[in-house]
Design an enzyme around this catalytic site. Sequence first.
Site, PDB file in Angstrom:
ATOM      1  N   GLU A 130      33.207  32.767  24.724  1.00 38.08           N
ATOM      2  CA  GLU A 130      32.443  33.489  23.548  1.00 38.08           C
ATOM      3  C   GLU A 130      33.963  33.430  22.728  1.00 38.08           C
ATOM      4  O   GLU A 130      34.237  32.822  22.168  1.00 38.08           O
ATOM      5  CB  GLU A 130      32.057  34.449  23.596  1.00 38.08           C
ATOM      6  CG  GLU A 130      30.260  34.235  24.105  1.00 38.08           C
ATOM      7  CD  GLU A 130      29.791  35.460  24.892  1.00 38.08           C
ATOM      8  OE1 GLU A 130      29.966  36.566  25.479  1.00 38.08           O
ATOM      9  OE2 GLU A 130      28.502  35.282  23.582  1.00 38.08           O
ATOM     10  N   ARG A 150      33.108  37.789  15.161  1.00 38.12           N
ATOM     11  CA  ARG A 150      31.584  37.603  15.663  1.00 38.12           C
ATOM     12  C   ARG A 150      30.635  38.283  15.120  1.00 38.12           C
ATOM     13  O   ARG A 150      30.477  39.777  14.771  1.00 38.12           O
ATOM     14  CB  ARG A 150      31.600  38.604  17.487  1.00 38.12           C
ATOM     15  CG  ARG A 150      30.241  38.166  17.534  1.00 38.12           C
ATOM     16  CD  ARG A 150      29.813  38.778  19.179  1.00 38.12           C
ATOM     17  NE  ARG A 150      28.789  38.135  19.273  1.00 38.12           N
ATOM     18  CZ  ARG A 150      28.264  39.571  20.423  1.00 38.12           C
ATOM     19  NH1 ARG A 150      28.572  41.101  21.573  1.00 38.12           N
ATOM     20  NH2 ARG A 150      26.732  38.938  20.796  1.00 38.12           N
TER      21      ARG A 150
END
Length: 411
Positions: free
Chosen positions: A390, A94
């Site tokens: 996510e 990320r």
Amino acid sequence: MTATRVLVLNSGSSSVKYQLLEMTDESRLAVGLVERIGERQSRLTHTPVATGGERRERVEEFADHEAALRAASEELEAEGLGLDAPELAAIGHRVVHGGRSFTRPTLIDDGVLAEIRRLVPVAPLHNPANLTGITTAQALNPGLPQVAVFDTTFHTTMPEHAARYAIDVETADAHRVRRYGFHGTSHAYVSRRTAQLLGADPADVNVIVLHLGNGASVSAVQGGRCVDTSMGLTPLEGLVMGTRSGDVDPAVVFHLVRVAGMSVDEVDELLNKRSGLVGLCGDNDMREIRRRIEEGDEQARLAFDIYIHRIRKYIGAYCAVLGRVDAVAFTAGVGENSPPVREAALAGLDGLGLAVDPAANEAEGPAAEGPRLISPRGARVAVAVVPTDEELEIAHQTYALVTGAGRHRTD
Ligand code: AMP
């Protein structure tokens, strides 16, 4: 042997979260977190999901991200899931800020690292930690593909009229001042999952996604593409959040500097850390705020009302931006778990086709798990609760890139 696993790494300033996923069935093989990196008593918690083993905890000093990642990789190794296992296809990282440069998930090389570094001035809190996570993972297994998945990517489709601030163009461009948006991985996942819940192709559906966690943002998604979002140059703009103010008149900053004698850093700290729900009532946990309201606490009530008022303003604005709205989706810690927030956010909006079915909204137990509709039967606009994921989205995008599959599956 086919490599079908992806390790997802989310490196923060003092923590690293990791999840190892098996992509053939989207199962979690292991989940872990290293916290308080750099402190004397750092803590690693590791859950070996695949083997059904007990959650393990290590409290010791992990001096830096490298030590933390090495410890995490030892825990994975102990179950034959190490970073050198042939089943591991890639690591997906990320990365918070991809600026305008990254419009898709990207295989990391030296040029990509340099560009992420170049973006540090617009993401001083996040990009340095993300960079450390990447370089450490590269050192642990130099041959393994590493992919950067950016929080900003989903918002790069915003039209110029939504992405630009109305300030002098030359100054804005010289310093890359524009609206980037964040939480993009969540908005992408939730908008697609909402379309799936409606049995529709994402390309045919317009969705307003309300990501209400400790950080909070809302996006307007038209046919699968983001056309506006509430966060801007940084994650400070937009909704009232746990500790961030969201929208304020920019002159508040000048006023506090000139009249209250605060430094720019002090105002930065005020708006990011001592504002939002915490600034208004001393608490940022919605459960605690609701408990206080039930006991008649006026300060908590006002904080809740300000929080809800801002959400309603954005819903109205994004109805206008989209023209036609097919669904409103609630996600993240508050959005997924707080029926009073969902109810108050949409109360009295029947004129916009928006309503919540009280029984569905307040359902508990198995009926309140997974993506679900909470609007009354036959409602013009679907209202949904869609748990965000996510890590799964980062894993999908990473796996799609390294296996050469399409950008992502329709889930
Ligand atoms: P996130 O940033 O998505 O992890 O969300 C964290 C926030 O979700 C917390 O600060 C709480 O305000 C909120 N939250 C978590 N669980 C609940 C719950 N059961 N009811 C209401 N709010 C919750």
